[in-house]
Design an enzyme around this catalytic site. Structure first.
Site, PDB file in Angstrom:
ATOM      1  N   LYS A  22      51.462  56.350  43.755  1.00 59.34           N
ATOM      2  CA  LYS A  22      50.974  55.671  44.955  1.00 59.34           C
ATOM      3  C   LYS A  22      51.191  54.165  44.832  1.00 59.34           C
ATOM      4  O   LYS A  22      51.709  53.521  45.737  1.00 59.34           O
ATOM      5  CB  LYS A  22      49.490  55.956  45.139  1.00 59.34           C
ATOM      6  CG  LYS A  22      48.775  55.060  46.137  1.00 59.34           C
ATOM      7  CD  LYS A  22      47.312  55.402  46.330  1.00 59.34           C
ATOM      8  CE  LYS A  22      46.398  54.715  45.369  1.00 59.34           C
ATOM      9  NZ  LYS A  22      46.074  53.317  45.634  1.00 59.34           N
ATOM     10  N   ASN A  23      50.817  53.599  43.686  1.00 57.98           N
ATOM     11  CA  ASN A  23      50.829  52.133  43.547  1.00 57.98           C
ATOM     12  C   ASN A  23      52.198  51.549  43.279  1.00 57.98           C
ATOM     13  O   ASN A  23      52.341  50.338  43.116  1.00 57.98           O
ATOM     14  CB  ASN A  23      49.817  51.693  42.478  1.00 57.98           C
ATOM     15  CG  ASN A  23      48.387  51.907  42.966  1.00 57.98           C
ATOM     16  OD1 ASN A  23      48.166  52.187  44.150  1.00 57.98           O
ATOM     17  ND2 ASN A  23      47.438  51.822  42.068  1.00 57.98           N
ATOM     18  N   ARG A  93      43.712  48.175  51.862  1.00 55.68           N
ATOM     19  CA  ARG A  93      43.872  46.786  51.431  1.00 55.68           C
ATOM     20  C   ARG A  93      45.315  46.500  51.049  1.00 55.68           C
ATOM     21  O   ARG A  93      45.792  45.376  51.163  1.00 55.68           O
ATOM     22  CB  ARG A  93      43.001  46.493  50.220  1.00 55.68           C
ATOM     23  CG  ARG A  93      41.613  46.977  50.234  1.00 55.68           C
ATOM     24  CD  ARG A  93      40.945  46.693  48.936  1.00 55.68           C
ATOM     25  NE  ARG A  93      41.515  45.549  48.269  1.00 55.68           N
ATOM     26  CZ  ARG A  93      41.479  44.298  48.692  1.00 55.68           C
ATOM     27  NH1 ARG A  93      40.899  44.047  49.829  1.00 55.68           N
ATOM     28  NH2 ARG A  93      42.026  43.305  48.037  1.00 55.68           N
ATOM     29  N   CYS A 117      35.897  45.484  49.225  1.00 55.49           N
ATOM     30  CA  CYS A 117      35.831  46.940  49.273  1.00 55.49           C
ATOM     31  C   CYS A 117      34.728  47.364  48.305  1.00 55.49           C
ATOM     32  O   CYS A 117      34.076  46.539  47.686  1.00 55.49           O
ATOM     33  CB  CYS A 117      37.171  47.563  48.904  1.00 55.49           C
ATOM     34  SG  CYS A 117      37.453  47.622  47.146  1.00 55.49           S
ATOM     35  N   ARG A 122      37.570  41.340  45.807  1.00 49.95           N
ATOM     36  CA  ARG A 122      39.027  41.503  45.867  1.00 49.95           C
ATOM     37  C   ARG A 122      39.704  40.442  46.754  1.00 49.95           C
ATOM     38  O   ARG A 122      40.331  40.741  47.763  1.00 49.95           O
ATOM     39  CB  ARG A 122      39.381  42.917  46.293  1.00 49.95           C
ATOM     40  CG  ARG A 122      38.747  43.911  45.320  1.00 49.95           C
ATOM     41  CD  ARG A 122      39.160  45.314  45.518  1.00 49.95           C
ATOM     42  NE  ARG A 122      40.550  45.520  45.087  1.00 49.95           N
ATOM     43  CZ  ARG A 122      41.159  46.684  45.259  1.00 49.95           C
ATOM     44  NH1 ARG A 122      40.540  47.648  45.857  1.00 49.95           N
ATOM     45  NH2 ARG A 122      42.407  46.826  44.867  1.00 49.95           N
ATOM     46  N   ASP A 306      41.929  51.873  36.426  1.00 48.58           N
ATOM     47  CA  ASP A 306      41.993  53.051  37.306  1.00 48.58           C
ATOM     48  C   ASP A 306      41.726  54.352  36.558  1.00 48.58           C
ATOM     49  O   ASP A 306      41.677  55.414  37.176  1.00 48.58           O
ATOM     50  CB  ASP A 306      43.358  53.137  38.002  1.00 48.58           C
ATOM     51  CG  ASP A 306      43.529  52.028  39.017  1.00 48.58           C
ATOM     52  OD1 ASP A 306      44.646  51.820  39.493  1.00 48.58           O
ATOM     53  OD2 ASP A 306      42.525  51.347  39.312  1.00 48.58           O
ATOM     54  N   VAL A 328      37.841  44.277  34.865  1.00 49.56           N
ATOM     55  CA  VAL A 328      38.742  43.879  35.953  1.00 49.56           C
ATOM     56  C   VAL A 328      38.007  43.707  37.273  1.00 49.56           C
ATOM     57  O   VAL A 328      38.174  42.714  37.971  1.00 49.56           O
ATOM     58  CB  VAL A 328      39.896  44.902  36.108  1.00 49.56           C
ATOM     59  CG1 VAL A 328      40.785  44.553  37.291  1.00 49.56           C
ATOM     60  CG2 VAL A 328      40.708  44.991  34.817  1.00 49.56           C
ATOM     61  N   ARG A 398      43.315  59.668  49.521  1.00 49.71           N
ATOM     62  CA  ARG A 398      44.115  58.441  49.507  1.00 49.71           C
ATOM     63  C   ARG A 398      45.035  58.399  48.302  1.00 49.71           C
ATOM     64  O   ARG A 398      46.088  57.762  48.343  1.00 49.71           O
ATOM     65  CB  ARG A 398      43.187  57.217  49.448  1.00 49.71           C
ATOM     66  CG  ARG A 398      42.268  57.088  50.618  1.00 49.71           C
ATOM     67  CD  ARG A 398      41.577  55.766  50.604  1.00 49.71           C
ATOM     68  NE  ARG A 398      42.547  54.686  50.414  1.00 49.71           N
ATOM     69  CZ  ARG A 398      42.198  53.410  50.279  1.00 49.71           C
ATOM     70  NH1 ARG A 398      40.925  53.078  50.297  1.00 49.71           N
ATOM     71  NH2 ARG A 398      43.103  52.476  50.134  1.00 49.71           N
TER      72      ARG A 398
HETATM   73  C1  EPZ Z   1      46.002  46.985  42.186  1.00 52.14           C
HETATM   74  O1  EPZ Z   1      45.040  46.402  43.030  1.00 52.14           O
HETATM   75  C2  EPZ Z   1      45.912  48.475  42.412  1.00 52.14           C
HETATM   76  N1  EPZ Z   1      46.243  48.780  43.810  1.00 52.14           N
HETATM   77  C3  EPZ Z   1      44.511  48.960  42.064  1.00 52.14           C
HETATM   78  O2  EPZ Z   1      44.502  50.370  42.208  1.00 52.14           O
HETATM   79  C4  EPZ Z   1      44.220  48.618  40.610  1.00 52.14           C
HETATM   80  O3  EPZ Z   1      42.899  49.000  40.297  1.00 52.14           O
HETATM   81  C5  EPZ Z   1      44.390  47.100  40.386  1.00 52.14           C
HETATM   82  O4  EPZ Z   1      45.711  46.693  40.810  1.00 52.14           O
HETATM   83  C6  EPZ Z   1      44.220  46.702  38.925  1.00 52.14           C
HETATM   84  O5  EPZ Z   1      45.132  47.406  38.142  1.00 52.14           O
HETATM   85  C7  EPZ Z   1      47.551  48.808  44.172  1.00 52.14           C
HETATM   86  O6  EPZ Z   1      48.449  48.566  43.384  1.00 52.14           O
HETATM   87  C8  EPZ Z   1      47.840  49.162  45.606  1.00 52.14           C
HETATM   88  P1  EPZ Z   1      44.459  42.938  41.294  1.00 52.14           P
HETATM   89  P2  EPZ Z   1      45.046  44.800  43.272  1.00 52.14           P
HETATM   90  O7  EPZ Z   1      44.943  41.942  42.293  1.00 52.14           O
HETATM   91  O8  EPZ Z   1      46.413  44.282  43.158  1.00 52.14           O
HETATM   92  C9  EPZ Z   1      41.370  39.398  41.129  1.00 52.14           C
HETATM   93  C10 EPZ Z   1      43.674  52.422  42.856  1.00 52.14           C
HETATM   94  O9  EPZ Z   1      42.663  53.003  42.469  1.00 52.14           O
HETATM   95  N2  EPZ Z   1      42.207  38.722  42.139  1.00 52.14           N
HETATM   96  O10 EPZ Z   1      45.310  43.243  40.112  1.00 52.14           O
HETATM   97  O11 EPZ Z   1      44.285  44.536  44.528  1.00 52.14           O
HETATM   98  C11 EPZ Z   1      40.668  40.630  41.678  1.00 52.14           C
HETATM   99  O12 EPZ Z   1      39.455  40.259  42.309  1.00 52.14           O
HETATM  100  C12 EPZ Z   1      43.612  50.949  43.172  1.00 52.14           C
HETATM  101  O13 EPZ Z   1      44.812  52.956  42.983  1.00 52.14           O
HETATM  102  C13 EPZ Z   1      41.872  37.422  42.541  1.00 52.14           C
HETATM  103  O14 EPZ Z   1      40.892  36.843  42.078  1.00 52.14           O
HETATM  104  O15 EPZ Z   1      44.194  44.298  42.044  1.00 52.14           O
HETATM  105  C14 EPZ Z   1      40.437  41.474  40.442  1.00 52.14           C
HETATM  106  O16 EPZ Z   1      39.255  41.051  39.814  1.00 52.14           O
HETATM  107  C15 EPZ Z   1      42.198  50.433  43.112  1.00 52.14           C
HETATM  108  N3  EPZ Z   1      42.643  36.793  43.471  1.00 52.14           N
HETATM  109  C16 EPZ Z   1      41.626  41.124  39.549  1.00 52.14           C
HETATM  110  O17 EPZ Z   1      42.208  39.936  40.112  1.00 52.14           O
HETATM  111  C17 EPZ Z   1      43.761  37.405  44.011  1.00 52.14           C
HETATM  112  O18 EPZ Z   1      44.440  36.766  44.846  1.00 52.14           O
HETATM  113  C18 EPZ Z   1      42.703  42.189  39.513  1.00 52.14           C
HETATM  114  O19 EPZ Z   1      42.995  42.541  40.861  1.00 52.14           O
HETATM  115  C19 EPZ Z   1      44.080  38.708  43.593  1.00 52.14           C
HETATM  116  C20 EPZ Z   1      43.302  39.345  42.651  1.00 52.14           C
END
Ligand code: EPZ
Length: 419
Positions: A22-23, A93, A117, A122, A306, A328, A398
């Protein structure tokens, strides 16, 4: 609203085919916006988030045809709208992933802010800041990110936090920007590498994907290509944990054994026998109860967040005390409250869950709150005495293709109650 009914107690045994990731599929579908000609994307999982992405691109005017094997033909040329509405973004998202490619290819993008969420605030500040550093004019008003750029230019981007979709958005933008872009403190997830490989198949010039520093030489145009999405490592890990908690023997087929090292190490630590082949991973628990494990989530190649909820379910019924620390996301333990209702002995201390394993859980009506939490409740139901009913399973749909069919093939007592 559909529900899942799970009759616990079966020891899982057999082979389970793994779907496309998916990701990886979501950013790769977004990257088709960069192309000057049609793309063919194969091994796309049949998931709610994928159909949402198809609907999002379709509303922009992109032409998408899907065959019976979920092979997608995507033609971005008829695009006529450069926006992603709140109505769609609030349901997924990851819609934010159209921002970078749309801006880089068409010079404009109005994308709704995703909002928080269940698992955390996020924010997307790093996506926005990176695009601004590449020359985009971005205004945030009425809940939308309104971005304009004649042509993005390369920049040296140092990301404060490792962000998967942030890295992916900026990588896609850099592919068509003028000059060289450096993305430092980049996410190293295999899904980022899969996106980079797809972009290179379209003509992008990228080095260092999979490391913390990615270098991109922008090109003038990118052309459509054929690309096959990599297998889903989180789906793989989830079914291996299902084998572990039920004391069974499960082989995940059509998967990659090289991108789950941290998870396989923890499965061996809990007592499972792990063997791997070119495209399969087998777990054999030999009828034993797993031993509790301690872990901390971290960006790849650390233990994936995850997979945290699934291991919380494993620790709930394991032998001994186990601690799981979530580093995370700030609110990713909602499954613990539901497991406690099933008799799990888990205490939450800040971002750590400390569990004293119990021999078995009691079935109870429980509620899914987010994608991976709902998967962990399915795992808990597999080892609970009696029939567990899980509400709000649209969360599961999802991210898990045909979960009841795949678990049923392994011998689980599980069925979907519709309506
Ligand atoms: C991706 O989400 C995945 N989703 C998530 O999978 C996964 O849990 C996550 O990466 C971490 O591995 C997809 O790839 C579609 P991040 P993402 O930006 O990119 C902070 C699932 O279950 N952050 O890596 O949204 C954020 O708050 C989903 O399949 C900022 O502060 O996660 C978090 O604490 C859930 N500012 C950390 O970084 C930003 O601009 C990591 O988030 C962006 C992120």
């Amino acid at each position: 609203m559909d529900r899942l009914l799970i009759s616990g107690g079966a020891r899982l045994n057999g082979h389970v085919p793994i779907s496309g990731a998916k990701n990886a599929a979501l950013p790769i579908l977004a990257s088709t916006l960069l192309a000057d000609s049609p793309m063919r994307v194969c091994n796309v999982p049949h998931l709610r988030d994928v159909t949402t992405t198809i609907e999002l691109l379709g509303r922009m005017g992109v032409e998408i045809t899907v065959d019976e094997r979920m092979q997608l033909e995507v033609d971005p040329r008829p695009i006529r709208e450069f926006a992603a509405s709140y109505e769609l973004v609030k349901t997924m998202r990851a819609s934010i992933l159209v921002l970078g490619p749309m801006l880089a290819r068409y010079g404009r993008a109005d994308v709704s802010l995703p909002g928080g969420c269940a698992i955390g605030a996020r924010p997307v500040n790093l996506h926005v800041a990176g695009l601004q550093a590449m020359g985009a004019d971005i205004v945030i008003e009425d809940g939308y990110i309104k971005a304009r750029a004649d042509r993005l230019h390369g920049a040296r981007l140092v990301l404060d936090t490792v962000t998967v979709t942030g890295t992916e958005n900026l990588l896609m933008a850099a592919a068509l920007a003028r000059g060289e872009t450096l993305i430092e403190n980049a996410a190293r997830e295999p899904e980022v590498v899969d996106l980079a490989d797809c972009l290179m198949s379209m003509g992008a010039q990228i080095e260092g994907a999979g490391t913390d520093t990615i270098t991109v030489q922008g090109v003038e145009t990118l052309s459509g290509s054929r690309y096959r999405v990599l297998p889903d490592r989180i789906e793989t890990g989830t079914y291996l944990v299902a084998g572990a908690v039920t004391g069974g023997k499960v082989r995940a087929t059509g998967t990659r054994p090289d991108n789950l090292d941290a998870v396989l190490a923890k499965l061996e630590e809990c007592g499972a026998k792990i063997t791997t082949g070119e495209d399969w991973i087998e777990l054999d628990m030999e009828g034993r109860r797993p031993a509790a494990v301690n872990l901390r989530t971290a960006p790849y190649p650390g233990f994936p967040t995850d997979m945290q909820a699934q291991f919380t379910a494993l620790n709930a019924i394991a032998e001994g005390v186990g601690t799981i620390t979530e580093t995370v996301f700030e609110n990713r333990f909602m499954h613990v409250l539901e497991m406690q209702r099933m008799g799990a002995d888990i205490k939450l201390e800040g971002n750590t869950a400390i569990s004293e394993g119990v021999p078995s859980l009691m079935a109870a009506p429980v509620m899914a709150t987010d994608l991976r939490a709902s998967a962990s409740l399915v795992l808990a139901g597999l080892v609970a005495e009696g029939d567990t009913v899980i509400e709000r399973i649209y969360h599961i749909d999802r991210g898990y293709e045909q979960i009841e069919e795949k678990l049923g093939q392994l011998g689980a007592g599980i069925r979907r109650i519709t309506g």
